[in-house]
Scaffold this motif. Structure first.
Motif, PDB file in Angstrom:
ATOM      1  N   GLU A  65      -6.675 -12.142  -0.276  1.00  0.00           N
ATOM      2  CA  GLU A  65      -5.365 -12.678  -0.370  1.00  0.00           C
ATOM      3  C   GLU A  65      -4.949 -14.179  -0.519  1.00  0.00           C
ATOM      4  OE1 GLU A  65      -3.689 -11.511   3.512  1.00  0.00           O
ATOM      5  OE2 GLU A  65      -3.891  -9.439   3.096  1.00  0.00           O
ATOM      6  N   ARG A  79      -5.737 -13.472 -10.603  1.00  0.00           N
ATOM      7  CA  ARG A  79      -4.948 -12.483 -11.397  1.00  0.00           C
ATOM      8  C   ARG A  79      -4.713 -13.583 -12.745  1.00  0.00           C
ATOM      9  NH1 ARG A  79      -0.866  -8.750 -10.774  1.00  0.00           N
ATOM     10  NH2 ARG A  79      -1.063  -8.995  -8.534  1.00  0.00           N
ATOM     11  N   SER A  92      -5.617  -3.887  -6.176  1.00  0.00           N
ATOM     12  CA  SER A  92      -5.181  -4.685  -7.030  1.00  0.00           C
ATOM     13  C   SER A  92      -4.863  -3.996  -8.428  1.00  0.00           C
ATOM     14  CB  SER A  92      -6.449  -5.603  -7.341  1.00  0.00           C
ATOM     15  OG  SER A  92      -6.280  -6.420  -8.685  1.00  0.00           O
ATOM     16  N   GLU A 104      -5.968 -14.359  -4.593  1.00  0.00           N
ATOM     17  CA  GLU A 104      -5.293 -13.297  -5.487  1.00  0.00           C
ATOM     18  C   GLU A 104      -4.639 -13.963  -6.586  1.00  0.00           C
ATOM     19  OE1 GLU A 104      -2.528  -9.421  -5.310  1.00  0.00           O
ATOM     20  OE2 GLU A 104      -2.797 -10.596  -3.574  1.00  0.00           O
TER      21      GLU A 104
END
Length: 275
Positions: A144, A151, A170, A147
């Motif tokens: 978390e 991305r 995801s 992330e």
């Protein structure tokens, strides 16, 4: 004396023809290309190529017109320009070689990182520098926090593959939910993180001990290769378990517990790395 000066100009990156043309213009200018060829001995078939090269480099000047004429940059100005350029090149070489030396040394060193936050910051930096592939073995808690950077990497075209302990979902990564995430957490008494970027650097360590968390970062091939390959073999195992779980558990127990016990050195069959 003229021959000596020609050799000196060659040391300043003049070709033989360029040196002859420049010296001719120092002796008399302005001159047409034809006159430079005649006075210098540079063949007419080459003279305009030579003069264009000197002009582009700023060693001579050309006047526009139907019959261009050429004049040299004064010798003092030429030497000053060459000296400044040489200093720039030395400074650039010094900086570039120092950076290369640090990079080369990094490939031989293993760096210790202390503290959970510091470990995650290093992983974030590695994620942002990845260009081709990221392999990440991670628990939900750490995922978390990583992330956003993961991305961004996926948006750059980096292939992101995650071996997940816990419910990690995801829309940008290939996620392999480990078949025994809960059991591993219990057996090991903590969480770890393993990152491999472009098969060229790794970060690996324990992240569940707060400020006492420990990890190593390295580009040393002696560690990058086996750590990356262990992660790939984990992926192999998860693919195999997905297709043949019943058969394997028939031989080795639920979630391969008999294999885990077989290779444990502790009576309780648990790991004690962080005791």
């Amino acid at each position: 004396m003229k021959e000596n000066i020609l050799e000196i100009l060659k040391n300043l990156n003049f070709t033989e023809y360029e040196a002859k043309a420049y010296l001719t213009l120092l002796e008399e200018s302005p001159l047409t290309g034809y006159a430079v060829s005649k006075n210098s001995g540079v063949p007419r078939s080459r003279i305009y190529e030579v003069l264009d090269s000197l002009t582009m480099r700023g060693d001579i000047l050309v006047s526009p017109g139907n019959t261009p004429q050429y004049t040299p940059v004064p010798a003092k100005e030429l030497i000053k320009s060459r000296r400044m350029k040489a200093e720039e090149n030395f400074e650039l070489a010094e900086k570039s070689l120092a950076e290369f030396e640090r990079s080369a040394n990094d490939r031989e060193n293993i760096w210790n990182i202390t503290g959970r936050n510091e470990i995650l910051e290093k992983v974030k930096a590695c994620i942002l520098s990845a260009k081709k592939r990221i392999l990440l073995e991670v628990w939900k808690e750490e995922f978390e926090e990583l992330e956003s950077e993961l991305r961004q990497a996926a948006k750059r075209g980096v292939n992101v593959t995650i071996i997940a302990y816990g419910d990690i979902f995801s829309d940008f990564a290939n996620v392999y939910l480990h078949y025994m995430g809960r059991e591993i957490t219990e057996e090991y008494g903590g969480r770890w993180i393993v990152f491999s970027g472009d098969d060229s650097e790794v970060v690996a360590g324990i992240v569940s001990l707060g400020k006492d968390s420990r990890a190593a970062w390295t580009m040393h091939v002696g560690l990058v290769m086996p750590i990356t390959e262990v992660m790939i073999h984990d992926l192999y195992l998860m693919e195999i378990m997905e297709k043949h779980k019943e058969l394997l558990e028939e031989s080795f127990g639920e979630n391969l517990v008999n294999l885990r016990r077989k290779f444990s050195i502790h009576p309780d069959f648990k790991k004690h790395y962080v005791d």
